[in-house]
Scaffold this motif. Structure first.
Motif, PDB file in Angstrom:
ATOM      1  N   SER A   3       0.828  -1.212   0.000  1.00  0.00           N
ATOM      2  CA  SER A   3       0.000   0.000   0.000  1.00  0.00           C
ATOM      3  C   SER A   3       0.865   1.266   0.000  1.00  0.00           C
ATOM      4  CB  SER A   3      -0.942  -0.010   1.208  1.00  0.00           C
ATOM      5  OG  SER A   3      -0.236  -0.343   2.393  1.00  0.00           O
ATOM      6  N   PRO A   4       1.717   1.419  -1.031  1.00  0.00           N
ATOM      7  CA  PRO A   4       2.632   2.561  -1.056  1.00  0.00           C
ATOM      8  C   PRO A   4       1.949   3.898  -1.332  1.00  0.00           C
ATOM      9  CG  PRO A   4       2.794   1.374  -3.114  1.00  0.00           C
ATOM     10  CD  PRO A   4       1.893   0.556  -2.208  1.00  0.00           C
ATOM     11  N   TYR A   5       0.729   3.896  -1.827  1.00  0.00           N
ATOM     12  CA  TYR A   5       0.056   5.147  -2.196  1.00  0.00           C
ATOM     13  C   TYR A   5      -0.785   5.680  -1.042  1.00  0.00           C
ATOM     14  CZ  TYR A   5       1.721   3.214  -6.494  1.00  0.00           C
ATOM     15  OH  TYR A   5       2.544   2.663  -7.433  1.00  0.00           O
ATOM     16  N   SER A   6      -1.568   4.833  -0.436  1.00  0.00           N
ATOM     17  CA  SER A   6      -2.430   5.274   0.671  1.00  0.00           C
ATOM     18  C   SER A   6      -1.788   5.026   2.031  1.00  0.00           C
ATOM     19  CB  SER A   6      -3.764   4.527   0.630  1.00  0.00           C
ATOM     20  OG  SER A   6      -3.570   3.162   0.994  1.00  0.00           O
ATOM     21  N   ASN A   7      -0.849   4.087   2.083  1.00  0.00           N
ATOM     22  CA  ASN A   7      -0.260   3.634   3.343  1.00  0.00           C
ATOM     23  C   ASN A   7      -1.356   3.196   4.326  1.00  0.00           C
ATOM     24  OD1 ASN A   7       2.025   2.937   4.805  1.00  0.00           O
ATOM     25  ND2 ASN A   7       1.942   4.805   6.004  1.00  0.00           N
ATOM     26  N   PHE A   8      -2.468   2.709   3.785  1.00  0.00           N
ATOM     27  CA  PHE A   8      -3.599   2.218   4.573  1.00  0.00           C
ATOM     28  C   PHE A   8      -3.613   0.701   4.441  1.00  0.00           C
ATOM     29  CE2 PHE A   8      -8.173   1.341   5.268  1.00  0.00           C
ATOM     30  CZ  PHE A   8      -8.353   2.012   6.473  1.00  0.00           C
ATOM     31  N   LYS A   9      -3.108   0.025   5.446  1.00  0.00           N
ATOM     32  CA  LYS A   9      -2.950  -1.420   5.392  1.00  0.00           C
ATOM     33  C   LYS A   9      -4.238  -2.122   5.822  1.00  0.00           C
ATOM     34  CE  LYS A   9       1.969  -0.983   6.410  1.00  0.00           C
ATOM     35  NZ  LYS A   9       2.469  -1.355   5.119  1.00  0.00           N
ATOM     36  N   VAL A  10      -4.613  -3.149   5.070  1.00  0.00           N
ATOM     37  CA  VAL A  10      -5.808  -3.935   5.366  1.00  0.00           C
ATOM     38  C   VAL A  10      -5.412  -5.410   5.301  1.00  0.00           C
ATOM     39  CG1 VAL A  10      -8.191  -4.442   4.700  1.00  0.00           C
ATOM     40  CG2 VAL A  10      -7.248  -2.142   4.324  1.00  0.00           C
ATOM     41  N   ALA A  11      -5.913  -6.186   6.257  1.00  0.00           N
ATOM     42  CA  ALA A  11      -5.636  -7.622   6.302  1.00  0.00           C
ATOM     43  C   ALA A  11      -6.935  -8.375   6.542  1.00  0.00           C
ATOM     44  CB  ALA A  11      -4.634  -7.929   7.411  1.00  0.00           C
ATOM     45  N   CYS A  12      -6.997  -9.586   6.005  1.00  0.00           N
ATOM     46  CA  CYS A  12      -8.202 -10.399   6.131  1.00  0.00           C
ATOM     47  C   CYS A  12      -7.807 -11.847   6.399  1.00  0.00           C
ATOM     48  CB  CYS A  12      -9.016 -10.303   4.842  1.00  0.00           C
ATOM     49  SG  CYS A  12     -10.550 -11.245   4.856  1.00  0.00           S
ATOM     50  N   LEU A  13      -8.464 -12.451   7.357  1.00  0.00           N
ATOM     51  CA  LEU A  13      -8.337 -13.882   7.624  1.00  0.00           C
ATOM     52  C   LEU A  13      -9.702 -14.518   7.409  1.00  0.00           C
ATOM     53  CD1 LEU A  13      -6.336 -13.832  10.976  1.00  0.00           C
ATOM     54  CD2 LEU A  13      -5.468 -14.550   8.746  1.00  0.00           C
ATOM     55  N   ILE A  14      -9.729 -15.616   6.696  1.00  0.00           N
ATOM     56  CA  ILE A  14     -10.963 -16.362   6.516  1.00  0.00           C
ATOM     57  C   ILE A  14     -10.768 -17.726   7.161  1.00  0.00           C
ATOM     58  CG2 ILE A  14     -12.529 -17.458   4.868  1.00  0.00           C
ATOM     59  CD1 ILE A  14     -11.985 -15.135   2.974  1.00  0.00           C
ATOM     60  N   TYR A  15     -11.612 -18.011   8.148  1.00  0.00           N
ATOM     61  CA  TYR A  15     -11.572 -19.304   8.814  1.00  0.00           C
ATOM     62  C   TYR A  15     -12.561 -20.236   8.127  1.00  0.00           C
ATOM     63  CZ  TYR A  15      -8.771 -17.471  12.636  1.00  0.00           C
ATOM     64  OH  TYR A  15      -7.764 -16.928  13.369  1.00  0.00           O
ATOM     65  N   LEU A  16     -12.067 -21.429   7.793  1.00  0.00           N
ATOM     66  CA  LEU A  16     -12.905 -22.431   7.141  1.00  0.00           C
ATOM     67  C   LEU A  16     -13.382 -23.453   8.165  1.00  0.00           C
ATOM     68  CD1 LEU A  16     -10.716 -22.970   3.958  1.00  0.00           C
ATOM     69  CD2 LEU A  16     -12.660 -21.419   4.251  1.00  0.00           C
ATOM     70  N   SER A  17     -14.458 -24.130   7.840  1.00  0.00           N
ATOM     71  CA  SER A  17     -15.048 -25.089   8.774  1.00  0.00           C
ATOM     72  C   SER A  17     -14.117 -26.266   9.064  1.00  0.00           C
ATOM     73  CB  SER A  17     -16.400 -25.580   8.250  1.00  0.00           C
ATOM     74  OG  SER A  17     -16.261 -26.087   6.944  1.00  0.00           O
ATOM     75  N   ASN A  18     -13.144 -26.535   8.191  1.00  0.00           N
ATOM     76  CA  ASN A  18     -12.205 -27.642   8.422  1.00  0.00           C
ATOM     77  C   ASN A  18     -10.991 -27.216   9.239  1.00  0.00           C
ATOM     78  OD1 ASN A  18     -10.586 -26.192   6.680  1.00  0.00           O
ATOM     79  ND2 ASN A  18     -10.443 -27.791   5.121  1.00  0.00           N
ATOM     80  N   GLY A  19     -10.977 -25.969   9.735  1.00  0.00           N
ATOM     81  CA  GLY A  19      -9.865 -25.475  10.544  1.00  0.00           C
ATOM     82  C   GLY A  19      -8.805 -24.728   9.752  1.00  0.00           C
ATOM     83  N   GLU A  20      -8.863 -24.806   8.428  1.00  0.00           N
ATOM     84  CA  GLU A  20      -7.909 -24.068   7.590  1.00  0.00           C
ATOM     85  C   GLU A  20      -8.136 -22.568   7.752  1.00  0.00           C
ATOM     86  OE1 GLU A  20      -5.492 -25.093   5.270  1.00  0.00           O
ATOM     87  OE2 GLU A  20      -5.751 -27.179   5.857  1.00  0.00           O
ATOM     88  N   LYS A  21      -7.098 -21.810   7.471  1.00  0.00           N
ATOM     89  CA  LYS A  21      -7.176 -20.358   7.573  1.00  0.00           C
ATOM     90  C   LYS A  21      -6.552 -19.785   6.299  1.00  0.00           C
ATOM     91  CE  LYS A  21      -4.579 -19.038  10.769  1.00  0.00           C
ATOM     92  NZ  LYS A  21      -3.953 -18.803  12.056  1.00  0.00           N
ATOM     93  N   ILE A  22      -7.286 -18.907   5.626  1.00  0.00           N
ATOM     94  CA  ILE A  22      -6.826 -18.284   4.397  1.00  0.00           C
ATOM     95  C   ILE A  22      -6.546 -16.810   4.682  1.00  0.00           C
ATOM     96  CG2 ILE A  22      -7.384 -17.819   1.975  1.00  0.00           C
ATOM     97  CD1 ILE A  22      -7.254 -20.832   2.674  1.00  0.00           C
ATOM     98  N   LYS A  23      -5.439 -16.295   4.143  1.00  0.00           N
ATOM     99  CA  LYS A  23      -5.008 -14.928   4.408  1.00  0.00           C
ATOM    100  C   LYS A  23      -5.109 -14.069   3.151  1.00  0.00           C
ATOM    101  CE  LYS A  23      -1.601 -16.670   7.678  1.00  0.00           C
ATOM    102  NZ  LYS A  23      -0.172 -16.740   8.020  1.00  0.00           N
ATOM    103  N   GLY A  24      -5.360 -12.781   3.378  1.00  0.00           N
ATOM    104  CA  GLY A  24      -5.370 -11.817   2.277  1.00  0.00           C
ATOM    105  C   GLY A  24      -4.963 -10.452   2.787  1.00  0.00           C
ATOM    106  N   VAL A  25      -4.353  -9.655   1.913  1.00  0.00           N
ATOM    107  CA  VAL A  25      -4.005  -8.270   2.221  1.00  0.00           C
ATOM    108  C   VAL A  25      -4.362  -7.411   1.015  1.00  0.00           C
ATOM    109  CG1 VAL A  25      -2.131  -8.840   3.819  1.00  0.00           C
ATOM    110  CG2 VAL A  25      -1.616  -8.521   1.391  1.00  0.00           C
TER     111      VAL A  25
END
Length: 136
Positions: free
Chosen positions: A21-43
Motif C-alpha cells: 500500500s505505497p500510495y495510501s499507506n492504509f494497510k488492510v488484512a483479512c483472515l478467513i476461517y474455514l469449517s475444516n480449521g484451515e485459515k486463508i489470508k489476504g491483504v
C-alpha cells in the motif's frame, strides 16, 4: 475451533505488514476461517492505477475459491483496517462477500485498537444485488 479475538487481532497486525500500500499507506488484512480449521489470508494490494487495486477481502476470497473451497466452507471473515475508527468493507467487497460467503458466516471487524464489531453480510449489505435477479 476459531481463535479468540485477541489472538486473531495479533495475527491480523502481523499479516497487515504484507500489505502493498505505497500510495495510501492504509494497510488492510483479512483472515478467513474455514469449517475444516484451515485459515486463508489476504491483504490489500494497491496499484498506481487505483481501479486495479485488490482489497484484502477479495484477495482472501479469491484464494478460498482457487483452493477449491466454497461458500459453505467459510465459517468467518476477520477484517483489519489500519484505522482509528471503525473501518468496514468497501461497496465492491460487500457485493463480492454477499455472493461468495454464506450469509450466516460471522464477519468480525478490527482496527488499530482491536476488535470493534461482529456482524454479517445481511447487516452490511441489506439489499444486495443477487444472482437470482439476473434471471429473466
Amino acid at each position: 475451533m476459531m481463535a479468540d479475538k485477541q489472538n486473531v487481532f495479533e495475527e491480523l497486525l502481523r499479516l497487515k505488514e504484507n500489505s502493498y500500500s505505497p500510495y495510501s499507506n492504509f494497510k488492510v488484512a483479512c483472515l478467513i476461517y474455514l469449517s475444516n480449521g484451515e485459515k486463508i489470508k489476504g491483504v490489500n494490494i494497491e496499484n498506481a492505477a487505483y481501479p486495479a487495486t485488490i482489497c484484502a477481502e477479495r484477495s482472501a476470497l479469491a484464494q478460498v475459491y482457487s483452493l477449491g473451497y466454497k461458500k459453505s466452507d467459510i465459517k468467518s471473515l476477520e477484517l483489519y483496517t489500519d484505522s482509528e475508527t471503525l473501518g468496514s468493507p468497501c461497496g465492491v467487497c460487500r457485493q463480492v462477500i454477499s455472493e461468495l460467503v454464506d450469509w450466516s458466516a460471522i464477519i468480525s471487524i478490527y482496527n488499530k485498537n482491536g476488535f470493534q464489531l461482529e456482524t454479517n453480510i445481511k447487516e452490511l449489505l441489506p439489499h444486495a444485488f443477487e444472482p437470482a435477479q439476473l434471471i429473466k
